[in-house]
Motif scaffolding. Structure first.
Motif, PDB file in Angstrom:
ATOM      1  N   ILE A  97      -1.444   8.973   2.185  1.00 60.84           N
ATOM      2  CA  ILE A  97      -0.749   8.192   1.292  1.00 60.84           C
ATOM      3  C   ILE A  97       0.493   7.319   2.008  1.00 60.84           C
ATOM      4  O   ILE A  97       0.572   6.096   1.828  1.00 60.84           O
ATOM      5  CB  ILE A  97       0.068   9.091   0.190  1.00 60.84           C
ATOM      6  N   LEU A  98       1.173   8.082   2.993  1.00 56.76           N
ATOM      7  CA  LEU A  98       2.348   7.432   3.634  1.00 56.76           C
ATOM      8  C   LEU A  98       1.779   6.146   4.624  1.00 56.76           C
ATOM      9  O   LEU A  98       2.409   5.333   4.680  1.00 56.76           O
ATOM     10  CB  LEU A  98       3.085   8.449   4.634  1.00 56.76           C
ATOM     11  N   GLN A  99       0.340   6.504   5.336  1.00 53.21           N
ATOM     12  CA  GLN A  99       0.048   5.307   6.032  1.00 53.21           C
ATOM     13  C   GLN A  99      -0.346   4.216   5.124  1.00 53.21           C
ATOM     14  O   GLN A  99      -0.302   2.996   5.662  1.00 53.21           O
ATOM     15  CB  GLN A  99      -1.449   6.151   6.577  1.00 53.21           C
ATOM     16  N   GLU A 100      -1.003   4.555   3.813  1.00 50.90           N
ATOM     17  CA  GLU A 100      -1.210   3.366   3.047  1.00 50.90           C
ATOM     18  C   GLU A 100      -0.176   2.511   2.774  1.00 50.90           C
ATOM     19  O   GLU A 100       0.065   1.301   2.806  1.00 50.90           O
ATOM     20  CB  GLU A 100      -1.829   4.046   1.826  1.00 50.90           C
ATOM     21  N   VAL A 101       1.059   3.136   2.307  1.00 51.93           N
ATOM     22  CA  VAL A 101       2.234   2.636   1.920  1.00 51.93           C
ATOM     23  C   VAL A 101       2.761   1.949   3.116  1.00 51.93           C
ATOM     24  O   VAL A 101       3.287   0.562   3.001  1.00 51.93           O
ATOM     25  CB  VAL A 101       3.427   3.392   1.567  1.00 51.93           C
ATOM     26  N   SER A 159       3.691  -3.511   5.835  1.00 51.45           N
ATOM     27  CA  SER A 159       3.687  -4.135   7.154  1.00 51.45           C
ATOM     28  C   SER A 159       4.094  -5.511   7.094  1.00 51.45           C
ATOM     29  O   SER A 159       4.370  -6.197   7.997  1.00 51.45           O
ATOM     30  CB  SER A 159       2.319  -3.855   7.965  1.00 51.45           C
ATOM     31  N   ARG A 160       3.693  -6.332   5.979  1.00 49.86           N
ATOM     32  CA  ARG A 160       3.812  -7.598   5.856  1.00 49.86           C
ATOM     33  C   ARG A 160       5.521  -8.142   5.692  1.00 49.86           C
ATOM     34  O   ARG A 160       5.797  -9.064   5.830  1.00 49.86           O
ATOM     35  CB  ARG A 160       3.077  -8.018   4.651  1.00 49.86           C
ATOM     36  N   TYR A 161       6.161  -6.902   5.617  1.00 48.06           N
ATOM     37  CA  TYR A 161       7.831  -7.112   5.483  1.00 48.06           C
ATOM     38  C   TYR A 161       8.211  -7.107   6.888  1.00 48.06           C
ATOM     39  O   TYR A 161       9.655  -7.233   7.176  1.00 48.06           O
ATOM     40  CB  TYR A 161       8.254  -6.108   4.637  1.00 48.06           C
ATOM     41  N   GLN A 162       7.419  -6.857   8.138  1.00 42.77           N
ATOM     42  CA  GLN A 162       7.933  -6.703   9.308  1.00 42.77           C
ATOM     43  C   GLN A 162       8.474  -7.961   9.881  1.00 42.77           C
ATOM     44  O   GLN A 162       9.353  -7.890  10.722  1.00 42.77           O
ATOM     45  CB  GLN A 162       6.868  -6.060  10.495  1.00 42.77           C
ATOM     46  N   SER A 163       7.789  -9.131   9.289  1.00 44.30           N
ATOM     47  CA  SER A 163       8.525 -10.356   9.694  1.00 44.30           C
ATOM     48  C   SER A 163       9.706 -10.657   9.283  1.00 44.30           C
ATOM     49  O   SER A 163      10.608 -11.346   9.681  1.00 44.30           O
ATOM     50  CB  SER A 163       7.613 -11.568   9.043  1.00 44.30           C
ATOM     51  N   ARG A 164      10.127 -10.050   8.265  1.00 39.12           N
ATOM     52  CA  ARG A 164      11.583  -9.881   7.846  1.00 39.12           C
ATOM     53  C   ARG A 164      12.695  -8.729   8.213  1.00 39.12           C
ATOM     54  O   ARG A 164      13.657  -8.665   7.916  1.00 39.12           O
ATOM     55  CB  ARG A 164      11.837  -9.732   6.281  1.00 39.12           C
ATOM     56  N   VAL A 191       3.005   0.017  -4.569  1.00 38.04           N
ATOM     57  CA  VAL A 191       3.862  -0.458  -3.744  1.00 38.04           C
ATOM     58  C   VAL A 191       3.983  -2.021  -4.204  1.00 38.04           C
ATOM     59  O   VAL A 191       5.226  -2.509  -4.300  1.00 38.04           O
ATOM     60  CB  VAL A 191       3.802  -0.443  -2.105  1.00 38.04           C
ATOM     61  N   GLU A 192       2.889  -2.599  -4.428  1.00 30.72           N
ATOM     62  CA  GLU A 192       2.956  -3.980  -4.738  1.00 30.72           C
ATOM     63  C   GLU A 192       3.755  -4.305  -6.204  1.00 30.72           C
ATOM     64  O   GLU A 192       4.547  -5.237  -6.371  1.00 30.72           O
ATOM     65  CB  GLU A 192       1.518  -4.529  -5.213  1.00 30.72           C
ATOM     66  N   GLU A 193       3.504  -3.221  -7.041  1.00 33.82           N
ATOM     67  CA  GLU A 193       4.346  -3.302  -8.438  1.00 33.82           C
ATOM     68  C   GLU A 193       5.679  -3.143  -8.126  1.00 33.82           C
ATOM     69  O   GLU A 193       6.520  -3.930  -8.830  1.00 33.82           O
ATOM     70  CB  GLU A 193       3.498  -2.150  -9.281  1.00 33.82           C
ATOM     71  N   ARG A 194       6.137  -2.319  -7.316  1.00 34.13           N
ATOM     72  CA  ARG A 194       7.458  -2.043  -7.166  1.00 34.13           C
ATOM     73  C   ARG A 194       8.187  -3.195  -6.323  1.00 34.13           C
ATOM     74  O   ARG A 194       9.309  -3.798  -6.797  1.00 34.13           O
ATOM     75  CB  ARG A 194       7.825  -0.865  -6.354  1.00 34.13           C
TER      76      ARG A 194
END
Ligand code: COA
Length: 388
Positions: free
Chosen positions: A304-308, A313-318, A257-260
């Motif tokens: 896997i989905l839970q990890e994603v 979750s850090r994008y929730q502020s946006r 996810v970080e790479e994408r």
């Protein structure tokens, strides 16, 4: 050019624009609230069936037991397809299932008993009543098209629909040719309840644009199907599962996810035009995906989905939260449904929503025809073909 000085504000993507009123669904995107005809999506997901919700949406009230039985029987009685539709499916069998569905629904209009009922300005009600009858037939026929196509393209004969099964159970039966596990059927049923209606989403808007020209219901549903196909709308569940397969193991999820995100790519199954909180439909599919994974002995998809979800979750502020499609893909995969049927399943669930939106448009119609601001050249001398 029409010029920049007097250029009006252009609302790209029609974001935040209200164009009609509707009694069907209420969405408060800031707090993640969704109601169908005033009822909480949570109550409906936990206590109703696809048939009950289709009745609620189409007839504007919850059915009594007798009404629900009659409506369920009406749907069951309309599931068969005319033989030429099966021929059309055979002819187009190598296309994407959404293309085959679009073609078959289009062709069904020629066989519909109400096809001759035209809109009349002085007396629109017969046309609206015919639209309702067509809508009930299409709600019943669309699952049969999708299942028959899958059987045919896999070299198998279509399985005739059964009258004793509900919408979800009958679809699984027609797809796999055997009685479905009741819990699997219940999971798909909840998925249909959650997908039935969602305000002026792109495909429902497309259906309403067609309705606003007074085109018939089959045209409206074909417009909806075509618009739902794109990955920014119905195609997201398929993309989520491709991503999950690529990730492979829960421990790979964070890096993937970080790479994408670093490459400015989007993570499918997150973000929504109207929700700035968690999509309320996601909760029910999350629970169902976890239970189904455990029952099938495949808890890894859910992990896997839970990890994603943890990384995102850090994008929730946006205002970017998980949406309905994120867990839907895992459910379909665990039900052994092929990836290219995920969008058609969304379409199957959404038919009642498209039908009611077309009816609302017919009831209070005004041609939907916005404007584009011209930015091209003006009054250019016309050159003859030899001088270009
Ligand atoms: N992953 C990463 N970033 C995302 C994102 C996602 N899934 N969804 C939105 N964003 C970011 C955009 O990159 C954009 O960032 P920027 O302002 O830095 O350019 C910002 O959020 C706003 O995106 P925008 O596309 O303008 O918002 P929208 O309201 O038009 O988008 C979607 C709605 C659904 C099209 C969008 O969230 C998306 O593409 N999601 C993935 C597809 C999906 O799951 N669709 C199913 C919807 S039910």
């Amino acid at each position: 050019m029409q010029g920049t000085e007097n250029r009006p504000e252009i609302i790209t993507g029609l974001k935040g624009v209200y164009f009609a009123t509707s009694d069907a669904s209420f969405i408060d995107g800031d707090i993640g609230k969704l109601l169908y005809r005033g009822y909480s999506i949570h109550d409906l997901a936990e206590n109703t069936t696809a048939e009950e919700v289709a009745f609620l949406l189409l007839k504007s009230k919850l059915p009594t037991r007798a009404e629900l039985d009659a409506f369920t029987a009406e749907l069951a009685a309309n599931r068969e397809l005319p033989a030429p539709i099966l021929d059309i499916i055979r002819l187009t069998k190598d296309g994407h299932p959404m293309d085959v569905l679009r073609t078959a629904v289009s062709a069904l209009s020629s066989f519909d008993p109400d096809t001759e009922v035209k809109f009349e300005w002085a007396s629109p009600q017969p046309f609206i009543d015919a639209t309702m009858r067509k809508g009930i037939r299409l709600t019943a026929q669309v699952p049969t098209i999708i299942a028959a196509h899958h059987r045919i393209r896999s070299g198998q004969e279509p399985v005739a629909p059964r009258k004793d099964l509900g919408q979800a159970a009958n679809f699984l039966y027609m797809l796999f040719g055997k009685d479905p596990d009741p819990e699997d059927a219940k999971t798909l049923d909840v998925d249909f309840v959650l997908h039935a209606e969602h305000g002026s989403n792109a495909s429902s808007f497309a259906a309403r644009v067609a309705a606003s020209t007074l085109a018939d219901l089959h045209c409206c549903i074909v417009s909806g199907i075509g618009t739902l196909k794109g990955p920014s709308h119905g195609g997201a569940a398929e993309a989520v599962m491709s991503m999950t397969n690529e990730i492979g193991k829960p421990e790979n999820a964070a890096k993937y996810v970080e790479e994408r995100l670093a490459k400015k790519e989007r993570i499918m199954g997150f973000g929504h035009r109207v929700y700035r909180a968690e999509d309320p439909r996601a909760r029910h599919l999350r629970e169902r995906a976890r239970d189904l994974g455990n029952r099938r002995g495949h808890p890894e998809w859910f992990q896997i989905l839970q990890e994603v979800e943890n990384v995102m979750s850090r994008y929730q502020s946006r205002g970017i939260y998980v949406n309905v499609d994120f867990y839907a893909g895992a459910i379909y995969q665990l039900l052994n449904i092929p990836e290219d049927l995920y969008v058609p399943i969304f379409a199957m669930g959404r038919v009642p929503g498209w039908v009611l939106q077309a009816i609302e448009q017919f009831q209070n119609n005004e041609l939907l025809r916005p404007l584009t601001w011209y930015t091209g050249a003006m009054d250019v001398p016309f050159p003859a073909i030899g001088n270009r």
